[in-house]
Design a protein around this motif. Structure first.
Motif, PDB file in Angstrom:
ATOM      1  N   LYS A 359       0.828  -1.212   0.000  1.00 17.06           N
ATOM      2  CA  LYS A 359       0.000   0.000   0.000  1.00 17.06           C
ATOM      3  C   LYS A 359       0.863   1.264   0.000  1.00 17.06           C
ATOM      4  CE  LYS A 359      -3.884  -2.287   2.289  1.00 17.06           C
ATOM      5  NZ  LYS A 359      -4.828  -2.314   3.418  1.00 17.06           N
ATOM      6  N   ASP A 360       2.030   1.145  -0.594  1.00 17.79           N
ATOM      7  CA  ASP A 360       2.980   2.258  -0.747  1.00 17.79           C
ATOM      8  C   ASP A 360       2.880   2.751  -2.186  1.00 17.79           C
ATOM      9  OD1 ASP A 360       5.338   3.709  -1.426  1.00 17.79           O
ATOM     10  OD2 ASP A 360       6.379   2.845   0.277  1.00 17.79           O
ATOM     11  N   ALA A 361       2.435   3.992  -2.365  1.00 15.09           N
ATOM     12  CA  ALA A 361       2.209   4.515  -3.712  1.00 15.09           C
ATOM     13  C   ALA A 361       3.483   4.517  -4.548  1.00 15.09           C
ATOM     14  CB  ALA A 361       1.622   5.924  -3.632  1.00 15.09           C
ATOM     15  N   SER A 362       4.614   4.866  -3.932  1.00 15.34           N
ATOM     16  CA  SER A 362       5.881   4.892  -4.676  1.00 15.34           C
ATOM     17  C   SER A 362       6.261   3.494  -5.155  1.00 15.34           C
ATOM     18  CB  SER A 362       7.000   5.468  -3.797  1.00 15.34           C
ATOM     19  OG  SER A 362       6.737   6.811  -3.461  1.00 15.34           O
ATOM     20  N   LYS A 363       6.123   2.527  -4.261  1.00 17.51           N
ATOM     21  CA  LYS A 363       6.452   1.149  -4.630  1.00 17.51           C
ATOM     22  C   LYS A 363       5.483   0.628  -5.684  1.00 17.51           C
ATOM     23  CE  LYS A 363       9.146  -2.362  -3.939  1.00 17.51           C
ATOM     24  NZ  LYS A 363      10.582  -2.251  -4.282  1.00 17.51           N
ATOM     25  N   PHE A 364       4.222   1.017  -5.547  1.00 18.40           N
ATOM     26  CA  PHE A 364       3.206   0.619  -6.517  1.00 18.40           C
ATOM     27  C   PHE A 364       3.565   1.120  -7.910  1.00 18.40           C
ATOM     28  CE2 PHE A 364      -1.281   1.586  -8.155  1.00 18.40           C
ATOM     29  CZ  PHE A 364      -1.517   0.276  -8.556  1.00 18.40           C
ATOM     30  N   VAL A 365       3.970   2.388  -8.012  1.00 21.28           N
ATOM     31  CA  VAL A 365       4.357   2.960  -9.301  1.00 21.28           C
ATOM     32  C   VAL A 365       5.569   2.223  -9.858  1.00 21.28           C
ATOM     33  CG1 VAL A 365       5.294   5.016 -10.419  1.00 21.28           C
ATOM     34  CG2 VAL A 365       3.354   5.221  -8.859  1.00 21.28           C
ATOM     35  N   GLU A 366       6.533   1.910  -9.011  1.00 18.90           N
ATOM     36  CA  GLU A 366       7.713   1.177  -9.479  1.00 18.90           C
ATOM     37  C   GLU A 366       7.331  -0.218  -9.978  1.00 18.90           C
ATOM     38  OE1 GLU A 366      10.872   0.928  -6.702  1.00 18.90           O
ATOM     39  OE2 GLU A 366      11.092   3.113  -6.463  1.00 18.90           O
ATOM     40  N   ASN A 367       6.390  -0.841  -9.291  1.00 18.73           N
ATOM     41  CA  ASN A 367       6.030  -2.224  -9.639  1.00 18.73           C
ATOM     42  C   ASN A 367       5.261  -2.324 -10.949  1.00 18.73           C
ATOM     43  OD1 ASN A 367       7.242  -3.552  -7.481  1.00 18.73           O
ATOM     44  ND2 ASN A 367       5.457  -3.341  -6.159  1.00 18.73           N
ATOM     45  N   VAL A 368       4.359  -1.370 -11.210  1.00 16.12           N
ATOM     46  CA  VAL A 368       3.489  -1.515 -12.385  1.00 16.12           C
ATOM     47  C   VAL A 368       3.654  -0.403 -13.412  1.00 16.12           C
ATOM     48  CG1 VAL A 368       1.799  -2.695 -10.934  1.00 16.12           C
ATOM     49  CG2 VAL A 368       1.481  -0.280 -11.430  1.00 16.12           C
ATOM     50  N   GLY A 369       4.421   0.631 -13.097  1.00 16.14           N
ATOM     51  CA  GLY A 369       4.570   1.751 -14.019  1.00 16.14           C
ATOM     52  C   GLY A 369       3.522   2.819 -13.763  1.00 16.14           C
ATOM     53  N   TYR A 370       3.916   4.074 -13.867  1.00 20.18           N
ATOM     54  CA  TYR A 370       2.994   5.169 -13.571  1.00 20.18           C
ATOM     55  C   TYR A 370       1.802   5.181 -14.517  1.00 20.18           C
ATOM     56  CZ  TYR A 370       1.195   9.834 -12.658  1.00 20.18           C
ATOM     57  OH  TYR A 370       0.374  10.892 -12.344  1.00 20.18           O
ATOM     58  N   GLY A 371       2.008   4.745 -15.747  1.00 21.94           N
ATOM     59  CA  GLY A 371       0.913   4.740 -16.711  1.00 21.94           C
ATOM     60  C   GLY A 371      -0.245   3.872 -16.265  1.00 21.94           C
ATOM     61  N   LEU A 372       0.045   2.719 -15.647  1.00 21.30           N
ATOM     62  CA  LEU A 372      -1.000   1.825 -15.170  1.00 21.30           C
ATOM     63  C   LEU A 372      -1.447   2.167 -13.751  1.00 21.30           C
ATOM     64  CD1 LEU A 372       0.352  -1.596 -16.521  1.00 21.30           C
ATOM     65  CD2 LEU A 372      -1.579  -0.267 -17.403  1.00 21.30           C
ATOM     66  N   ALA A 373      -0.568   2.785 -12.990  1.00 17.74           N
ATOM     67  CA  ALA A 373      -0.887   3.072 -11.587  1.00 17.74           C
ATOM     68  C   ALA A 373      -1.695   4.352 -11.412  1.00 17.74           C
ATOM     69  CB  ALA A 373       0.405   3.182 -10.776  1.00 17.74           C
ATOM     70  N   GLY A 375      -4.314   5.881 -12.798  1.00 19.83           N
ATOM     71  CA  GLY A 375      -5.773   5.863 -12.708  1.00 19.83           C
ATOM     72  C   GLY A 375      -6.258   5.367 -11.368  1.00 19.83           C
ATOM     73  N   PHE A 376      -5.637   4.306 -10.854  1.00 20.36           N
ATOM     74  CA  PHE A 376      -6.024   3.759  -9.548  1.00 20.36           C
ATOM     75  C   PHE A 376      -5.754   4.775  -8.443  1.00 20.36           C
ATOM     76  CE2 PHE A 376      -4.738   1.675  -5.608  1.00 20.36           C
ATOM     77  CZ  PHE A 376      -5.836   0.873  -5.339  1.00 20.36           C
ATOM     78  N   LEU A 377      -4.601   5.420  -8.497  1.00 24.03           N
ATOM     79  CA  LEU A 377      -4.241   6.394  -7.454  1.00 24.03           C
ATOM     80  C   LEU A 377      -5.200   7.578  -7.450  1.00 24.03           C
ATOM     81  CD1 LEU A 377      -0.352   6.347  -7.829  1.00 24.03           C
ATOM     82  CD2 LEU A 377      -1.738   5.183  -6.113  1.00 24.03           C
ATOM     83  N   PHE A 378      -5.538   8.085  -8.624  1.00 26.26           N
ATOM     84  CA  PHE A 378      -6.485   9.196  -8.714  1.00 26.26           C
ATOM     85  C   PHE A 378      -7.850   8.780  -8.175  1.00 26.26           C
ATOM     86  CE2 PHE A 378      -3.857  11.143 -12.276  1.00 26.26           C
ATOM     87  CZ  PHE A 378      -3.517  12.270 -11.531  1.00 26.26           C
ATOM     88  N   LYS A 379      -8.323   7.625  -8.615  1.00 30.56           N
ATOM     89  CA  LYS A 379      -9.657   7.162  -8.249  1.00 30.56           C
ATOM     90  C   LYS A 379      -9.793   6.946  -6.754  1.00 30.56           C
ATOM     91  CE  LYS A 379     -13.012   3.482  -9.210  1.00 30.56           C
ATOM     92  NZ  LYS A 379     -13.261   2.235  -9.991  1.00 30.56           N
ATOM     93  N   ASN A 380      -8.714   6.490  -6.123  1.00 28.91           N
ATOM     94  CA  ASN A 380      -8.777   6.162  -4.696  1.00 28.91           C
ATOM     95  C   ASN A 380      -8.174   7.252  -3.815  1.00 28.91           C
ATOM     96  OD1 ASN A 380      -9.770   3.141  -4.416  1.00 28.91           O
ATOM     97  ND2 ASN A 380      -8.468   3.245  -6.240  1.00 28.91           N
ATOM     98  N   ASN A 381      -7.981   8.436  -4.395  1.00 22.28           N
ATOM     99  CA  ASN A 381      -7.496   9.600  -3.642  1.00 22.28           C
ATOM    100  C   ASN A 381      -6.193   9.319  -2.906  1.00 22.28           C
ATOM    101  OD1 ASN A 381      -9.750  11.292  -4.310  1.00 22.28           O
ATOM    102  ND2 ASN A 381     -10.974  10.165  -2.801  1.00 22.28           N
ATOM    103  N   VAL A 382      -5.310   8.576  -3.571  1.00 23.25           N
ATOM    104  CA  VAL A 382      -3.986   8.312  -3.016  1.00 23.25           C
ATOM    105  C   VAL A 382      -3.031   9.355  -3.591  1.00 23.25           C
ATOM    106  CG1 VAL A 382      -2.110   6.651  -2.803  1.00 23.25           C
ATOM    107  CG2 VAL A 382      -4.482   5.865  -2.849  1.00 23.25           C
TER     108      VAL A 382
END
Length: 475
Positions: A359-373, A375-382
């Motif tokens: 549940k770490d936004a930075s790690k999430f972006v590294e794992n899947v790429g900002y392009g895929l991450a 939309g999820f971050l915006f939608k969930n107010n992260v």
């Protein structure tokens, strides 16, 4: 002329035959008038006619505040001293409840839901299948009786005991299991899911079923053509609403001898499912499995979490191209994290990768790429990480660190160089205008709250005024 075959009449003749059968079977309840063989044959004929509700109204039609045919079937089904007669009546009843939703209340209104609950105490697969299906159908539109069945009439205990019988049979691995056993298992699992879904406040009473479900995941090999058909789909669905955090269930889901055993089985199912089903089937079929994987990861001990991460996160092989473009399980999951045809699936996939990323936004972006991450971050107010667009390094198959494109997740040295000619000044201007309009729309809709990059570029002098000879005349 050949003899008339029972159950073959059509039109008005069928209506007359059904009327006679219902009347004959109803009269037999108050004063026995049929021999057991004749009674069972009459119910069998009624079953054949009842498969098509046209010209079969006496089975379903309401008369004098009750459904005469349904009431008759309930009494034969749950009061008959003959198990054969009981099952014959329950077959007609189950078909009727499936075809005519308005008949489902009869089970509850006439007090037969309790009888059905008691009927689960059986070692006959046919009876278990029929009673489970009738109780399952009664959960649609008549949920108010479920709490009473669970609290007062041992529904949870009966379901759990039956699942234990299925698990015991699977453990002995007989050469050929009865076909009805598979059907009974699928039906009681569907009942378990529905009851815990519609009566969440009592779902904890079914927790003892988890070890049996975990054991049944090895009932048979995973089929290639329909991996989430029975029993695996119903088994996975049944876990969704159950508590796997208790000590007994932790031991079943993550056994000390092989902690990742269940997780590995679920991942194998997921791998097969993602490679088998098309867009039309993914949403309804695979979403529950990904939800179960998410739940398992949340409650798993650290070694199992690491195992799941290793199986689902992009590998060095995946980073040879843009993430989500390959054929690996990780690529298929990431591809469907933006699938417009499967909104529930794409949401739970993103939640799964976010959970795996701690549940770490930075790690999430590294794992899947900002392009895929993004939309999820915006939608969930992260909050978007400050370094979301900054390049970073990841290990390749040799362990060496290589630069990664933060948007696509691909190794930078594997990116293809564009063979397109440079943009003209007019093309650059039109692209800037499109970009300006896009950002203004996003800001207006509340999707982002950042300065328009075109405005910023103009302020910083990155755009120049066009000369008179460069201005294009508009229509």
């Amino acid at each position: 002329m050949p003899d008339f075959q029972p159950g073959t009449a059509t039109g008005p003749a069928k209506l007359k035959a059904v009327t006679l059968l219902v009347n004959k079977l109803t009269e037999d309840l108050d004063q026995v008038s049929l021999l057991p063989k004749d009674r069972d044959e009459a119910l069998e004929e009624l079953k054949i006619y009842g498969r098509d509700p046209r010209n079969a109204d006496p089975i379903f039609t309401k008369e004098a505040d009750f459904y005469k045919g349904i009431s008759m079937l309930l009494r034969h089904g749950f009061h008959s001293p003959s198990s054969d007669t009981s099952r014959a009546a329950l077959r007609v009843l189950a078909n009727s409840m499936l075809l005519r939703p308005e008949t489902r209340r009869m089970l509850v209104d006439q007090g037969f839901a309790v009888k059905a609950c008691e009927g689960l105490k059986t070692d006959n697969w046919d009876s278990e299948f029929l009673v489970s299906r009738i109780l399952l159908l009664s959960t649609y539109g008549t949920k108010e009786h479920l709490t009473n069945l669970i609290v007062e009439h041992h529904l949870a205990e009966n379901v759990t005991e039956n699942l234990g019988r299925h698990a015991k049979l699977a453990a002995t691995k007989p050469r050929q299991q009865p076909p009805m056993e598979d059907m009974a298992l699928a039906e009681i699992l569907k009942l378990l899911f529905n009851v815990t879904h519609f009566c969440k406040e009592e779902a904890s009473r079914f927790s003892a079923a988890v070890p049996h479900i975990a054991e049944l995941l090895w009932k048979q090999d995973i089929p290639a053509s329909n991996p989430l058909g029975p029993p695996f789909g119903p088994l996975v669905n049944a876990l969704i609403n159950l508590d796997i955090s208790t000590a007994a269930n932790q031991a079943a889901m993550f056994p000390s001898s092989e902690p990742s055993k269940v997780a590995a089985r679920l991942i194998s199912l997921l791998d097969s499912a993602m490679a088998t089903y098309n867009d039309n089937d993914l949403e309804a079929t695979v979403t529950p499995l990904v939800s179960t994987m998410l739940k398992v990861h949340e409650h798993a001990p650290s070694p199992v979490r690491q195992f799941i991460s290793g199986k689902l996160l992009p590998t060095a092989e995946d980073r040879q191209s843009v993430l989500g473009k390959g054929k690996t399980l990780s690529a298929r999951l990431l591809k469907n994290s933006t699938n417009p045809m499967a909104p529930a699936l794409r949401d739970v996939i993103s939640h799964l990768f976010f959970e795996i990323s701690g549940k770490d936004a930075s790690k999430f972006v590294e794992n899947v790429g900002y392009g895929l991450a993004s939309g999820f971050l915006f939608k969930n107010n992260v909050q978007i990480p400050a370094n979301a667009s900054a390049s970073f390094h990841a290990s390749d198959s040799t362990g060496a660190q290589r630069l990664v494109n933060p948007i696509t997740g691909q190794f930078s040295d594997r990116e293809k160089v564009s063979e397109m000619p440079p943009m003209t000044e007019d093309e650059k201007l039109r692209e800037a205008e499109r970009l300006f309009v896009l950002f203004e729309r996003l800001k207006k809709n509340g999707v982002i709250d950042v300065e328009n990059p075109v405005v910023q570029a103009m302020r910083e002098g990155k755009f120049r005024d066009l000369g008179d000879d460069e201005v294009e005349e508009l229509d």
